[in-house]
Design a protein around this motif. Structure first.
Motif, PDB file in Angstrom:
ATOM      1  N   CYS A 163       0.702  -0.913  -0.626  1.00 36.96           N
ATOM      2  CA  CYS A 163       0.334  -0.030   0.194  1.00 36.96           C
ATOM      3  C   CYS A 163       0.931   1.250  -0.077  1.00 36.96           C
ATOM      4  CB  CYS A 163      -0.764   0.079   1.506  1.00 36.96           C
ATOM      5  SG  CYS A 163      -1.993  -1.260   1.205  1.00 36.96           S
ATOM      6  N   ILE A 164       1.716   1.905   1.140  1.00 34.76           N
ATOM      7  CA  ILE A 164       2.439   2.809   1.235  1.00 34.76           C
ATOM      8  C   ILE A 164       3.522   2.752  -0.279  1.00 34.76           C
ATOM      9  CG2 ILE A 164       4.036   3.807   2.690  1.00 34.76           C
ATOM     10  CD1 ILE A 164       2.265   2.555   5.297  1.00 34.76           C
ATOM     11  N   ALA A 165       4.211   1.821  -0.634  1.00 33.97           N
ATOM     12  CA  ALA A 165       5.251   2.072  -1.577  1.00 33.97           C
ATOM     13  C   ALA A 165       4.290   2.271  -2.957  1.00 33.97           C
ATOM     14  CB  ALA A 165       5.764   1.158  -2.352  1.00 33.97           C
ATOM     15  N   CYS A 166       3.268   2.166  -2.949  1.00 29.30           N
ATOM     16  CA  CYS A 166       2.727   2.194  -4.157  1.00 29.30           C
ATOM     17  C   CYS A 166       2.141   3.503  -4.094  1.00 29.30           C
ATOM     18  CB  CYS A 166       1.262   1.302  -4.508  1.00 29.30           C
ATOM     19  SG  CYS A 166       0.585   1.099  -6.065  1.00 29.30           S
ATOM     20  N   HIS A 167       1.214   3.912  -3.482  1.00 24.72           N
ATOM     21  CA  HIS A 167       1.189   5.615  -2.912  1.00 24.72           C
ATOM     22  C   HIS A 167       1.910   6.461  -2.786  1.00 24.72           C
ATOM     23  CE1 HIS A 167      -3.869   4.475  -2.856  1.00 24.72           C
ATOM     24  NE2 HIS A 167      -3.023   3.644  -2.738  1.00 24.72           N
TER      25      HIS A 167
END
Length: 182
Positions: A163-167
């Motif tokens: 989640c965090i890496a993508c967003h």
């Protein structure tokens, strides 16, 4: 020599037993506190008619992995524990190849998951704009990663994927709108 070997063996055994507990406690997500917060968030989303029986429906649009082939997305705010924050709710429909008409005629059959971003209070995760991430199954239970970690909290913080890496690849962590400001 036998005592040293025995002490080394016991230390290794204790480390093997205690290390998973320490890792779980230090985990950036999936903790009992994260699960409790996610349960509270689910309850608020039920009150807002964003999940559960009688939920608000919208016109699904074409999506992509990892969220789903058809999506419904809602933007609002919610108050938890005296803090009001931005709330993004994404309903993820599948399987691959599902068409809009199929989702419209029988959404419950095609709903695979509900992914949520909720902006918590300042200081929760300043590195990532204080977003709380959670992935629910359609019945409101928390989804889990293949390793069994509950997908709630600072999901995959520090990882190369998730989640965090993508967003974090976009300034406001949101791909679909620019209406939310930090």
């Amino acid at each position: 020599m036998k005592r040293i070997l025995l002490a080394t063996t016991l230390t290794t055994a204790l480390t093997a037993v205690l290390a998973p507990a320490a890792r779980a406690q230090d985990a950036p997500f999936g903790t009992d506190a994260d699960a409790a917060y996610a349960a509270e968030l689910w309850s608020i989303m039920q009150e807002l008619k964003l999940v559960g029986d009688g939920m608000i429906r919208s016109f699904p649009y074409e999506g992509t992995d990892p969220h789903g082939m058809m999506l419904e997305t809602f933007y609002t705010s919610a108050t938890i524990g005296g803090h009001t924050g931005d709330l993004l709710v994404k309903r993820n429909f599948g399987p691959e190849g599902v068409e809009r008409d199929q989702v419209l005629s029988d959404p419950g059959t095609h709903l695979g998951a509900i992914t949520v971003m909720y902006r918590r209070e300042a200081g929760y995760d300043a590195d990532n704009q204080n977003w709380f991430w959670v992935k629910y199954l359609p019945d409101g239970t928390l989804d889990k990663a293949p390793n069994g970690m509950r997908l709630a909290g600072r999901v995959a913080k520090g990882a190369d994927t998730g989640c965090i890496a993508c967003h974090s690849g976009t300034d406001d962590y949101i791909f679909t709108t620019d209406h939310l400001m930090q």
